[in-house]
Design a protein around this motif. Structure first.
Motif, PDB file in Angstrom:
ATOM      1  N   VAL A  51       0.834  -1.202   0.000  1.00 49.00           N
ATOM      2  CA  VAL A  51       0.000   0.000   0.000  1.00 49.00           C
ATOM      3  C   VAL A  51       0.870   1.253   0.000  1.00 49.00           C
ATOM      4  N   PHE A  52       1.953   1.226   0.769  1.00 49.45           N
ATOM      5  CA  PHE A  52       2.807   2.412   0.816  1.00 49.45           C
ATOM      6  C   PHE A  52       3.484   2.649  -0.523  1.00 49.45           C
ATOM      7  N   PHE A  53       3.803   1.589  -1.241  1.00 53.48           N
ATOM      8  CA  PHE A  53       4.380   1.771  -2.570  1.00 53.48           C
ATOM      9  C   PHE A  53       3.426   2.554  -3.465  1.00 53.48           C
ATOM     10  N   ALA A  54       2.143   2.198  -3.411  1.00 53.25           N
ATOM     11  CA  ALA A  54       1.156   2.889  -4.234  1.00 53.25           C
ATOM     12  C   ALA A  54       1.112   4.381  -3.901  1.00 53.25           C
ATOM     13  N   ILE A  55       1.169   4.705  -2.617  1.00 53.12           N
ATOM     14  CA  ILE A  55       1.136   6.106  -2.199  1.00 53.12           C
ATOM     15  C   ILE A  55       2.395   6.832  -2.654  1.00 53.12           C
ATOM     16  N   TRP A  56       3.548   6.248  -2.346  1.00 52.66           N
ATOM     17  CA  TRP A  56       4.832   6.877  -2.662  1.00 52.66           C
ATOM     18  C   TRP A  56       5.021   7.071  -4.157  1.00 52.66           C
ATOM     19  N   TRP A  57       4.655   6.065  -4.939  1.00 50.00           N
ATOM     20  CA  TRP A  57       4.891   6.164  -6.377  1.00 50.00           C
ATOM     21  C   TRP A  57       4.030   7.255  -7.014  1.00 50.00           C
ATOM     22  N   ALA A  58       2.793   7.357  -6.577  1.00 50.13           N
ATOM     23  CA  ALA A  58       1.919   8.408  -7.109  1.00 50.13           C
ATOM     24  C   ALA A  58       2.465   9.790  -6.757  1.00 50.13           C
ATOM     25  N   TRP A  59       2.955   9.937  -5.533  1.00 55.72           N
ATOM     26  CA  TRP A  59       3.539  11.221  -5.126  1.00 55.72           C
ATOM     27  C   TRP A  59       4.772  11.529  -5.962  1.00 55.72           C
ATOM     28  N   MET A  60       5.625  10.543  -6.166  1.00 53.11           N
ATOM     29  CA  MET A  60       6.888  10.774  -6.839  1.00 53.11           C
ATOM     30  C   MET A  60       6.689  11.139  -8.307  1.00 53.11           C
ATOM     31  N   ASN A  61       5.719  10.518  -8.976  1.00 57.54           N
ATOM     32  CA  ASN A  61       5.478  10.805 -10.383  1.00 57.54           C
ATOM     33  C   ASN A  61       5.220  12.287 -10.614  1.00 57.54           C
ATOM     34  N   PHE A  62       4.340  12.868  -9.824  1.00 56.25           N
ATOM     35  CA  PHE A  62       4.015  14.284  -9.997  1.00 56.25           C
ATOM     36  C   PHE A  62       5.168  15.173  -9.565  1.00 56.25           C
ATOM     37  N   THR A  63       5.884  14.784  -8.517  1.00 53.81           N
ATOM     38  CA  THR A  63       6.969  15.596  -7.990  1.00 53.81           C
ATOM     39  C   THR A  63       8.054  15.832  -9.035  1.00 53.81           C
ATOM     40  N   TRP A  64       8.447  14.789  -9.740  1.00 46.00           N
ATOM     41  CA  TRP A  64       9.508  14.936 -10.736  1.00 46.00           C
ATOM     42  C   TRP A  64       9.007  15.672 -11.978  1.00 46.00           C
ATOM     43  N   PHE A  65       7.744  15.447 -12.352  1.00 42.09           N
ATOM     44  CA  PHE A  65       7.199  16.209 -13.476  1.00 42.09           C
ATOM     45  C   PHE A  65       7.212  17.700 -13.144  1.00 42.09           C
TER      46      PHE A  65
END
Length: 389
Positions: free
Chosen positions: A69-83
């Motif tokens: 579950v934490f992977f799902a949260i972290w990955w979604a956050w990271m995608n937008f952050t780098w964009f």
């Protein structure tokens, strides 16, 4: 009044050019801070679920569910952050697309307990789908505005869309095998690596380091809140006992030390290539997850000393000492070692990790872990001062 970057009378008609990776005084925007605040709701849900799973002695299932579950949260956050580090122009379409992703994050947060407890990811998938609509739209807009990196932007848009199709196939097949989940997670993590081969996006090192630092602070704050709520409940039931005071004191030393150590060295100094950035950025999964787990572990220990959990003292202690040890080891690997701090620093961190893990089997694991992390801070500061002379 906040004036959007690159704004005009009709900002929605402007293309989305790349930002300058050498821009001075680049800072996180108010929108990014709002975005993080909404994401921490999902983090709190995951940490709370881990707390209850560990308190009820569902160790394997609880830890596995937490990591997925934490992977799902972290990955979604990271995608937008780098964009956002490469293309944030803060105009109307950009803000709307970011808010669409915030809506998706809130839907994801609502689905965390369901995913954690019964491994049903339908609500999490819906939240992901909403977020990906906003993110793909931004990448397509970047492809139109940044012709030099059009291939990269289109690869991101296509890869993200293909990954969502893969998740949808798993969802509608009626089964979520663990191997399939991690296979799709690997696919997700491969998309940026593949996309960047079409041309590096102009992410800003200082901005990325700040964004990760801010999210670390927010997750630390969630840990403090989780512990405070547990202590508040305990005080209402039994009052302040010596055991509870030891947890409070040790927990504060741990949280303060984790903050201090993270911000002891500026990460932007060594974020000089995509290879280093991928390693550093992906490795933060363990930093963020372990910080949130510390809060859950402290709440578990409050339950233990107040008689609300049948856990052994060792199991309760491990709920804190293990994530603290993971945090310190990964922090040294990603954040400290690149600064070439020398053998003394390496031995100091590794020795502290060993002491904290051994403290798991002691009568007072939380105070010992707190004193060990505080000692690590004090010695690190003294070493740093000595080297600067």
């Amino acid at each position: 009044m906040i004036v959007p970057h690159n704004s005009t009378g009709q900002p929605w008609r402007r293309p989305m050019p790349a930002r300058d990776p050498n821009e001075v005084h680049r800072q996180a925007s108010f929108l990014e801070l709002f975005f993080d605040l909404c994401f921490v709701i999902a983090v709190a849900q995951a940490a709370s679920s881990l707390h209850h799973a560990l308190a009820e002695e569902h160790f394997a299932a609880g830890i596995l569910s937490y990591l997925t579950v934490f992977f799902a949260i972290w990955w979604a956050w990271m995608n937008f952050t780098w964009f956002a580090s490469s293309y944030d122009n803060d105009d109307v379409p950009y803000r709307v697309a970011a808010m669409v992703q915030i809506v998706g994050a809130l839907i994801l947060a609502a689905g965390v307990p369901r995913a954690f407890e019964i491994h049903q990811f339908d609500v999490v998938f819906l939240g992901y789908a909403v977020m990906r609509v906003g993110l793909v739209a931004l990448w397509l807009r970047a492809a139109m505005g940044d012709t030099a990196r059009r291939i990269t932007a289109l690869r991101y848009a296509g890869g993200i869309s293909a990954a969502m199709i893969g998740w949808a196939v798993m969802l509608f097949s009626g089964e979520w095998p663990l191997w399939g989940w991690w296979l799709m997670a690997a696919v997700e993590m491969t998309v940026p690596i593949w996309a960047e081969r079409g041309g590096n996006t102009p992410w800003h090192p200082h901005h990325i380091a700040e964004r990760y630092g801010l999210f670390t602070i927010i997750v630390l704050g969630e840990s403090v809140l989780a512990t405070t709520l547990a202590v508040q409940s305990a005080l209402g039931d039994q009052g302040a006992s010596p055991a509870l005071l030891r947890i409070i004191g040790g927990g504060l030393l741990i949280v303060f030390s984790l903050w201090w150590l993270y911000f002891a060295k500026p990460a932007q100094r060594f974020l000089t290539s995509n290879r280093l950035a991928f390693l550093w950025g992906y490795g933060h999964y363990f930093i963020f997850a372990s910080v949130a787990a510390v809060g859950a572990g402290l709440a578990v220990n409050v339950d233990h000393v107040t008689g609300h959990s049948a856990l052994s003292n060792t199991a309760a202690g491990a709920a804190v000492t293990v994530p603290v040890a993971v945090y310190l080891f990964v922090l040294w690997m990603l954040h400290i070692r690149p600064h070439r701090t020398g053998l003394a620093s390496a031995l100091l961190f590794l020795a502290t990790v060993a002491v904290i893990l051994v403290a798991t089997f002691s009568p007072w694991p939380i105070p010992i872990a707190g004193l060990a992390t505080a000692a690590l801070v004090a010695i690190s500061v003294a070493l740093s001062a000595h080297l600067q002379r």
